[in-house]
Scaffold this motif. Structure first.
Motif, mmCIF file in Angstrom:
data_model
loop_
_atom_site.group_PDB
_atom_site.id
_atom_site.type_symbol
_atom_site.label_atom_id
_atom_site.label_comp_id
_atom_site.label_asym_id
_atom_site.label_seq_id
_atom_site.Cartn_x
_atom_site.Cartn_y
_atom_site.Cartn_z
ATOM 1 N N ALA A 6 -25.010 49.370 -24.429
ATOM 2 C CA ALA A 6 -25.960 48.281 -24.244
ATOM 3 C C ALA A 6 -26.769 48.481 -22.970
ATOM 4 O O ALA A 6 -26.284 49.043 -21.993
ATOM 5 N N SER B 274 -27.482 46.397 -20.821
ATOM 6 C CA SER B 274 -26.926 45.683 -19.682
ATOM 7 C C SER B 274 -25.918 46.530 -18.911
ATOM 8 O O SER B 274 -25.751 46.342 -17.716
ATOM 9 N N ASN C 51 -28.021 48.450 -16.613
ATOM 10 C CA ASN C 51 -28.465 47.599 -15.501
ATOM 11 C C ASN C 51 -27.395 47.521 -14.414
ATOM 12 O O ASN C 51 -27.705 47.613 -13.220
ATOM 13 N N SER D 99 -15.469 34.217 -18.657
ATOM 14 C CA SER D 99 -16.271 34.935 -19.643
ATOM 15 C C SER D 99 -15.488 36.027 -20.359
ATOM 16 O O SER D 99 -15.981 36.590 -21.334
ATOM 17 N N ASP E 27 -19.134 44.087 -23.958
ATOM 18 C CA ASP E 27 -20.523 43.640 -23.929
ATOM 19 C C ASP E 27 -20.804 42.891 -22.633
ATOM 20 O O ASP E 27 -20.531 41.697 -22.531
ATOM 21 N N PRO E 28 -21.346 43.575 -21.619
ATOM 22 C CA PRO E 28 -21.610 42.922 -20.342
ATOM 23 C C PRO E 28 -22.637 41.795 -20.398
ATOM 24 O O PRO E 28 -22.768 41.052 -19.433
ATOM 25 N N SER E 29 -23.346 41.645 -21.501
ATOM 26 C CA SER E 29 -24.269 40.515 -21.592
ATOM 27 C C SER E 29 -23.488 39.192 -21.622
ATOM 28 O O SER E 29 -24.055 38.140 -21.388
ATOM 29 N N LEU E 30 -22.189 39.263 -21.879
ATOM 30 C CA LEU E 30 -21.339 38.066 -21.864
ATOM 31 C C LEU E 30 -20.901 37.694 -20.449
ATOM 32 O O LEU E 30 -20.397 36.601 -20.226
ATOM 33 N N ASP F 84 -21.165 36.655 -16.471
ATOM 34 C CA ASP F 84 -22.105 35.906 -15.640
ATOM 35 C C ASP F 84 -22.637 36.821 -14.535
ATOM 36 O O ASP F 84 -22.154 37.948 -14.334
ATOM 37 N N THR F 85 -23.624 36.362 -13.816
ATOM 38 C CA THR F 85 -24.305 37.160 -12.804
ATOM 39 C C THR F 85 -23.359 37.624 -11.707
ATOM 40 O O THR F 85 -23.442 38.771 -11.254
ATOM 41 N N LYS G 95 -21.240 40.560 -12.924
ATOM 42 C CA LYS G 95 -22.046 41.780 -12.984
ATOM 43 C C LYS G 95 -22.244 42.367 -11.588
ATOM 44 O O LYS G 95 -22.172 43.583 -11.399
#
Length: 188
Positions: A2, A4, A7, A53, A118-121, A123-124, A127
Protein backbone atom coordinates in the motif's frame (compact mmCIF):
# COMPACT_ATOMS: atom_id res chain seq x y z
CA UNK A 1 2.34 -2.81 -0.92
CA UNK A 2 0.00 0.00 0.00
CA UNK A 3 1.08 3.55 -0.70
CA UNK A 4 0.74 4.34 3.02
CA UNK A 5 3.66 1.98 3.82
CA UNK A 6 5.76 3.97 1.37
CA UNK A 7 4.67 7.18 3.14
CA UNK A 8 5.83 5.81 6.52
CA UNK A 9 9.09 4.56 4.98
CA UNK A 10 9.71 7.91 3.31
CA UNK A 11 9.20 9.73 6.60
CA UNK A 12 11.82 7.39 8.11
CA UNK A 13 14.21 8.11 5.24
CA UNK A 14 13.64 11.86 5.69
CA UNK A 15 14.71 11.50 9.35
CA UNK A 16 18.08 10.11 8.24
CA UNK A 17 18.52 12.41 5.24
CA UNK A 18 18.18 9.76 2.55
CA UNK A 19 16.48 9.72 -0.83
CA UNK A 20 12.84 8.65 -0.60
CA UNK A 21 11.25 5.71 -2.41
CA UNK A 22 8.75 5.78 -5.24
CA UNK A 23 7.65 2.22 -4.55
CA UNK A 24 8.19 -0.33 -1.80
CA UNK A 25 9.75 -2.53 -4.50
CA UNK A 26 12.41 -0.02 -5.65
CA UNK A 27 15.76 -1.65 -6.46
CA UNK A 28 18.89 -1.10 -4.42
CA UNK A 29 20.40 -1.89 -1.03
CA UNK A 30 18.37 0.61 1.03
CA UNK A 31 14.96 -0.56 -0.25
CA UNK A 32 16.04 -4.19 0.28
CA UNK A 33 17.02 -3.37 3.88
CA UNK A 34 13.69 -1.59 4.39
CA UNK A 35 11.70 -4.54 3.04
CA UNK A 36 13.57 -6.82 5.43
CA UNK A 37 13.11 -4.57 8.49
CA UNK A 38 9.55 -3.30 7.95
CA UNK A 39 7.65 -6.39 9.24
CA UNK A 40 9.90 -6.65 12.31
CA UNK A 41 9.62 -2.95 13.15
CA UNK A 42 5.84 -2.91 12.57
CA UNK A 43 5.27 -5.91 14.86
CA UNK A 44 7.64 -4.60 17.56
CA UNK A 45 5.92 -1.21 17.67
CA UNK A 46 2.45 -2.78 17.71
CA UNK A 47 3.51 -4.97 20.67
CA UNK A 48 4.63 -1.86 22.61
CA UNK A 49 1.07 -0.79 23.46
CA UNK A 50 -2.56 -1.88 23.27
CA UNK A 51 -3.16 0.28 20.19
CA UNK A 52 -6.88 0.77 19.63
CA UNK A 53 -6.42 0.72 15.86
CA UNK A 54 -4.81 -2.73 16.09
CA UNK A 55 -7.07 -4.34 18.72
CA UNK A 56 -9.47 -7.14 17.83
CA UNK A 57 -11.94 -9.20 19.87
CA UNK A 58 -12.73 -12.85 19.16
CA UNK A 59 -14.00 -16.08 20.65
CA UNK A 60 -11.20 -18.63 20.73
CA UNK A 61 -11.55 -22.18 19.42
CA UNK A 62 -10.69 -24.91 21.88
CA UNK A 63 -8.20 -27.51 20.71
CA UNK A 64 -8.63 -31.24 21.33
CA UNK A 65 -5.13 -31.69 22.77
CA UNK A 66 -5.15 -30.81 26.48
CA UNK A 67 -2.18 -29.25 28.26
CA UNK A 68 0.02 -31.76 30.10
CA UNK A 69 -0.46 -29.91 33.40
CA UNK A 70 -1.47 -26.60 34.96
CA UNK A 71 -4.58 -25.93 32.86
CA UNK A 72 -7.61 -27.88 31.68
CA UNK A 73 -7.94 -26.42 28.17
CA UNK A 74 -5.87 -25.21 25.23
CA UNK A 75 -7.18 -22.59 22.79
CA UNK A 76 -5.82 -21.68 19.34
CA UNK A 77 -4.62 -18.09 19.07
CA UNK A 78 -5.32 -16.32 15.77
CA UNK A 79 -2.43 -16.14 13.25
CA UNK A 80 -2.27 -12.33 13.55
CA UNK A 81 -1.92 -12.42 17.37
CA UNK A 82 0.82 -10.16 18.77
CA UNK A 83 -0.20 -9.35 22.35
CA UNK A 84 -2.97 -10.28 24.79
CA UNK A 85 -5.01 -7.31 25.98
CA UNK A 86 -7.94 -8.79 27.92
CA UNK A 87 -10.01 -11.90 28.52
CA UNK A 88 -13.68 -12.57 29.01
CA UNK A 89 -14.68 -13.71 31.49
CA UNK A 90 -12.53 -11.09 33.17
CA UNK A 91 -9.85 -12.09 35.63
CA UNK A 92 -9.42 -15.57 34.18
CA UNK A 93 -6.01 -17.15 34.75
CA UNK A 94 -4.46 -17.69 31.29
CA UNK A 95 -1.04 -18.27 29.83
CA UNK A 96 0.22 -17.76 26.30
CA UNK A 97 2.22 -20.78 25.18
CA UNK A 98 3.46 -20.75 21.59
CA UNK A 99 0.45 -20.21 19.33
CA UNK A 100 -2.00 -21.29 22.05
CA UNK A 101 -3.65 -19.82 25.11
CA UNK A 102 -4.02 -22.09 28.13
CA UNK A 103 -6.98 -21.64 30.49
CA UNK A 104 -9.53 -23.54 32.57
CA UNK A 105 -12.64 -21.87 31.13
CA UNK A 106 -15.12 -23.78 28.93
CA UNK A 107 -15.55 -20.73 26.69
CA UNK A 108 -13.00 -17.96 26.24
CA UNK A 109 -13.08 -14.61 24.48
CA UNK A 110 -10.06 -12.35 24.13
CA UNK A 111 -9.11 -8.87 23.07
CA UNK A 112 -5.66 -8.78 21.49
CA UNK A 113 -3.28 -6.60 19.53
CA UNK A 114 -3.25 -7.92 15.98
CA UNK A 115 -0.69 -7.71 13.21
CA UNK A 116 -2.20 -5.08 10.93
CA UNK A 117 -0.86 -5.06 7.38
CA UNK A 118 -2.81 -1.99 6.27
CA UNK A 119 -1.24 1.16 7.74
CA UNK A 120 -4.17 3.24 6.50
CA UNK A 121 -5.92 1.90 9.63
CA UNK A 122 -3.28 3.48 11.90
CA UNK A 123 -3.78 6.90 13.42
CA UNK A 124 -1.28 9.67 12.73
CA UNK A 125 0.61 9.19 16.01
CA UNK A 126 1.17 5.50 15.36
CA UNK A 127 2.43 6.21 11.83
CA UNK A 128 4.83 8.79 13.26
CA UNK A 129 6.12 6.32 15.86
CA UNK A 130 6.56 3.65 13.20
CA UNK A 131 8.57 6.01 10.99
CA UNK A 132 10.85 6.98 13.88
CA UNK A 133 11.49 3.38 14.92
CA UNK A 134 12.22 2.40 11.34
CA UNK A 135 14.58 5.38 10.99
CA UNK A 136 16.38 4.38 14.20
CA UNK A 137 16.79 0.82 12.91
CA UNK A 138 18.01 2.01 9.50
CA UNK A 139 20.25 4.85 10.67
CA UNK A 140 23.45 2.99 11.45
CA UNK A 141 23.27 0.67 8.44
CA UNK A 142 22.65 3.53 6.03
CA UNK A 143 24.55 6.43 7.57
CA UNK A 144 27.08 4.57 9.79
CA UNK A 145 26.29 7.13 12.51
CA UNK A 146 25.89 5.70 16.00
CA UNK A 147 24.99 9.20 17.20
CA UNK A 148 22.15 9.59 14.71
CA UNK A 149 20.83 6.11 15.51
CA UNK A 150 20.84 6.93 19.23
CA UNK A 151 19.15 10.29 18.71
CA UNK A 152 16.42 8.69 16.62
CA UNK A 153 15.88 5.94 19.21
CA UNK A 154 15.54 8.61 21.92
CA UNK A 155 13.11 10.58 19.78
CA UNK A 156 11.16 7.35 19.11
CA UNK A 157 10.89 6.59 22.86
CA UNK A 158 9.66 10.12 23.61
CA UNK A 159 7.12 10.09 20.77
CA UNK A 160 5.98 6.60 21.82
CA UNK A 161 5.11 7.92 25.30
CA UNK A 162 3.06 10.73 23.76
CA UNK A 163 1.32 8.42 21.27
CA UNK A 164 0.43 5.92 24.02
CA UNK A 165 -1.13 8.72 26.02
CA UNK A 166 -3.19 9.97 23.08
CA UNK A 167 -4.31 6.45 22.22
CA UNK A 168 -5.24 5.60 25.82
CA UNK A 169 -7.39 8.73 26.20
CA UNK A 170 -9.54 7.86 23.18
CA UNK A 171 -11.65 5.32 25.10
CA UNK A 172 -14.41 5.95 27.60
CA UNK A 173 -13.24 3.28 30.05
CA UNK A 174 -10.58 5.54 31.56
CA UNK A 175 -12.96 8.41 32.20
CA UNK A 176 -15.77 6.36 33.69
CA UNK A 177 -13.47 4.62 36.20
CA UNK A 178 -12.10 7.88 37.62
CA UNK A 179 -13.44 9.83 40.56
CA UNK A 180 -14.58 13.46 40.29
CA UNK A 181 -11.21 14.84 41.44
CA UNK A 182 -9.23 12.77 38.91
CA UNK A 183 -11.63 13.66 36.06
CA UNK A 184 -11.28 17.36 36.91
CA UNK A 185 -7.49 17.10 37.18
CA UNK A 186 -7.25 15.36 33.79
CA UNK A 187 -9.74 17.73 32.16
CA UNK A 188 -12.56 15.24 31.58
Amino acid sequence: MAASIVNIVNRALDHIGQQTLVSFDDPGPNPARIRRLWPQVRDAVLREHNWKSATKRIKLNELLAKPAFGFDRRYQLPPDFLRLVDTYPAGVKVEVEGDCLLADEKELFIAYVARVDDPSLFDTSLKDVLSLKLAAELAYGISASVTLAGQLEDKYRQRLKEARGHDAREGDSLRTGLGAWARAKLGY
